[in-house]
Design a protein around this motif. Sequence first.
Motif, PDB file in Angstrom:
ATOM      1  N   PHE A 198      -6.511  20.820  24.882  1.00  0.00           N
ATOM      2  CA  PHE A 198      -6.375  21.774  23.796  1.00  0.00           C
ATOM      3  C   PHE A 198      -5.690  23.077  24.191  1.00  0.00           C
ATOM      4  N   PHE A 199      -5.801  23.481  25.455  1.00  0.00           N
ATOM      5  CA  PHE A 199      -5.214  24.757  25.863  1.00  0.00           C
ATOM      6  C   PHE A 199      -3.893  24.625  26.605  1.00  0.00           C
ATOM      7  N   VAL A 200      -3.512  23.393  26.995  1.00  0.00           N
ATOM      8  CA  VAL A 200      -2.236  23.204  27.702  1.00  0.00           C
ATOM      9  C   VAL A 200      -1.352  22.198  26.979  1.00  0.00           C
ATOM     10  N   VAL A 201      -1.841  20.980  26.787  1.00  0.00           N
ATOM     11  CA  VAL A 201      -0.997  19.903  26.252  1.00  0.00           C
ATOM     12  C   VAL A 201      -0.552  20.199  24.823  1.00  0.00           C
ATOM     13  N   VAL A 202      -1.493  20.559  23.957  1.00  0.00           N
ATOM     14  CA  VAL A 202      -1.146  20.813  22.557  1.00  0.00           C
ATOM     15  C   VAL A 202      -0.157  21.980  22.425  1.00  0.00           C
ATOM     16  N   PRO A 203      -0.400  23.149  23.062  1.00  0.00           N
ATOM     17  CA  PRO A 203       0.593  24.229  22.942  1.00  0.00           C
ATOM     18  C   PRO A 203       1.967  23.879  23.529  1.00  0.00           C
ATOM     19  N   VAL A 204       1.990  23.170  24.643  1.00  0.00           N
ATOM     20  CA  VAL A 204       3.282  22.798  25.232  1.00  0.00           C
ATOM     21  C   VAL A 204       4.023  21.828  24.323  1.00  0.00           C
ATOM     22  N   ASN A 205       3.310  20.875  23.713  1.00  0.00           N
ATOM     23  CA  ASN A 205       3.959  19.959  22.776  1.00  0.00           C
ATOM     24  C   ASN A 205       4.519  20.703  21.569  1.00  0.00           C
ATOM     25  N   ARG A 206       3.781  21.688  21.069  1.00  0.00           N
ATOM     26  CA  ARG A 206       4.287  22.473  19.936  1.00  0.00           C
ATOM     27  C   ARG A 206       5.513  23.281  20.325  1.00  0.00           C
ATOM     28  N   LEU A 207       5.499  23.865  21.517  1.00  0.00           N
ATOM     29  CA  LEU A 207       6.684  24.609  21.977  1.00  0.00           C
ATOM     30  C   LEU A 207       7.889  23.690  22.103  1.00  0.00           C
ATOM     31  N   ASN A 208       7.683  22.489  22.645  1.00  0.00           N
ATOM     32  CA  ASN A 208       8.787  21.538  22.772  1.00  0.00           C
ATOM     33  C   ASN A 208       9.315  21.116  21.404  1.00  0.00           C
ATOM     34  N   GLU A 209       8.432  20.941  20.424  1.00  0.00           N
ATOM     35  CA  GLU A 209       8.879  20.596  19.069  1.00  0.00           C
ATOM     36  C   GLU A 209       9.711  21.722  18.473  1.00  0.00           C
ATOM     37  N   MET A 210       9.277  22.968  18.663  1.00  0.00           N
ATOM     38  CA  MET A 210      10.025  24.102  18.112  1.00  0.00           C
ATOM     39  C   MET A 210      11.384  24.224  18.784  1.00  0.00           C
TER      40      MET A 210
END
Length: 136
Positions: free
Chosen positions: A85-97
């Motif tokens: 929740f604190f690493v994988v999800v934010p990194v995936n969202r950044l990659n999508e953006m």
Amino acid sequence: MLKEFRQFLLRGNVIDLAVAVVIGAAFGAVVASLVADIITPIIAAIIGKPDFSNLTFTINGSVFRYGSFLNAVISFVSIAAAVFFFVVVPVNRLNEMRRSGKPVDETTRQCPECLSDVPKAAHRCAFCTSELQPAV
């Protein structure tokens, strides 16, 4: 031999791996602290017991310390959830953006005869020399 060893050590992938190990260890300490200092007390507030290591049962004189195992499972699940929740999800969202941009216009097209990629403006294939229709 020392020269080769120095070249081996100064290679980019060896240094990158060393940096990754050091950063990984530091990050592991941060996540372990997050779990021990924040998540475990929340679980203790809900369940009422922060440490299960004293839980045991006995069969025919053999003592089974399932509390330590339970602590390890809770720690593992807490660490996995924290990393997710604190690493994988934010990194995936950044990659999508980063990815969500206009699609890049293709600069090549396929030759219908030899299936090689040729520039869109080409009138003849550079590989098989067949004439090409104008690009649409």
